[in-house]
Design a protein around this motif. Structure first.
Motif, PDB file in Angstrom:
ATOM      1  N   GLY A 134       0.768  -1.235   0.000  1.00 46.71           N
ATOM      2  CA  GLY A 134       0.000   0.000   0.000  1.00 46.71           C
ATOM      3  C   GLY A 134       0.798   1.284   0.000  1.00 46.71           C
ATOM      4  N   ALA A 135       2.115   1.210  -0.149  1.00 46.87           N
ATOM      5  CA  ALA A 135       2.923   2.437  -0.139  1.00 46.87           C
ATOM      6  C   ALA A 135       2.561   3.320  -1.327  1.00 46.87           C
ATOM      7  N   GLU A 136       2.394   4.603  -1.040  1.00 49.59           N
ATOM      8  CA  GLU A 136       2.072   5.597  -2.062  1.00 49.59           C
ATOM      9  C   GLU A 136       3.305   6.368  -2.503  1.00 49.59           C
ATOM     10  N   ILE A 137       4.281   6.456  -1.634  1.00 48.77           N
ATOM     11  CA  ILE A 137       5.509   7.182  -1.933  1.00 48.77           C
ATOM     12  C   ILE A 137       6.696   6.391  -1.385  1.00 48.77           C
ATOM     13  N   ALA A 138       7.867   6.675  -1.930  1.00 44.31           N
ATOM     14  CA  ALA A 138       9.100   6.062  -1.437  1.00 44.31           C
ATOM     15  C   ALA A 138      10.067   7.185  -1.089  1.00 44.31           C
TER      16      ALA A 138
END
Length: 173
Positions: A134-138
């Motif tokens: 579910g990560a939207e950004i890194a």
């Protein structure tokens, strides 16, 4: 997961300590030459055992250790974590604190394997792992003085500078 020509990226497992230690020392040597006041080359004595102990410890579900393996030999590693929004995220100023974030905590590639796609394969695998959770950004950080890592992150991996980490050595009073 398959990477570049014969390179495989997989979860870390017992027995990977030697390759991890080699990549870790190479990374330390690289950065210590650039910023010796901040980075040191890790002591080789006990380093493999240190990695093996860490590999054997249980990890939280939102933490990943991946290695790049070439011809049966570990040539790089990446450690990443998915950070979920804090309960007070809606009151925070930084928008990213309300997003699920992938944080790349460490990336190390053996010196002889740099600029051959190993780091790219490890980053791509970590980003895919983060997306599945579910990560939207890194996000990650690196030393601004590094002639290898800054172009790698910005040009190869399409990361953008978001801020500056400031450091000051405090002298004893």
């Amino acid at each position: 997961m398959d990477g570049v020509s014969g390179l495989t990226v997989r979860e870390i497992r017992p027995g990977d300590g030697e390759g991890c230690a080699r990549a870790w020392r190479d990374a330390g040597r690289h950065y210590a030459a650039i910023v010796p006041e901040v980075v040191q080359e890790p002591d080789p004595e006990g380093l493999v055992e240190w990695f093996e102990q860490a590999i054997g410890e249980p990890r939280e579900e939102d933490t990943a250790w991946l290695v790049a393996e070439d011809d049966g030999q570990v040539v790089g590693l990446i450690e990443a974590a998915v950070i979920r929004p804090a309960p007070d995220a809606r009151w925070q100023i930084q928008r990213d604190l309300s997003r699920v974030r992938l944080v790349i905590n460490a990336l190390a590639v053996a010196a002889e394997c740099r600029r051959q796609g190993t780091g790219t394969a490890l980053m791509a695998a970590a980003e895919a792992w983060g997306r599945r959770r579910g990560a939207e950004i890194a996000v990650t950080d690196t030393n601004l003085s590094s002639p290898l890592s800054v172009p790698f992150y910005e040009k190869r991996m399409a990361y953008h500078r978001q801020g500056i980490t400031l450091r000051k050595a405090l002298r004893p009073a």
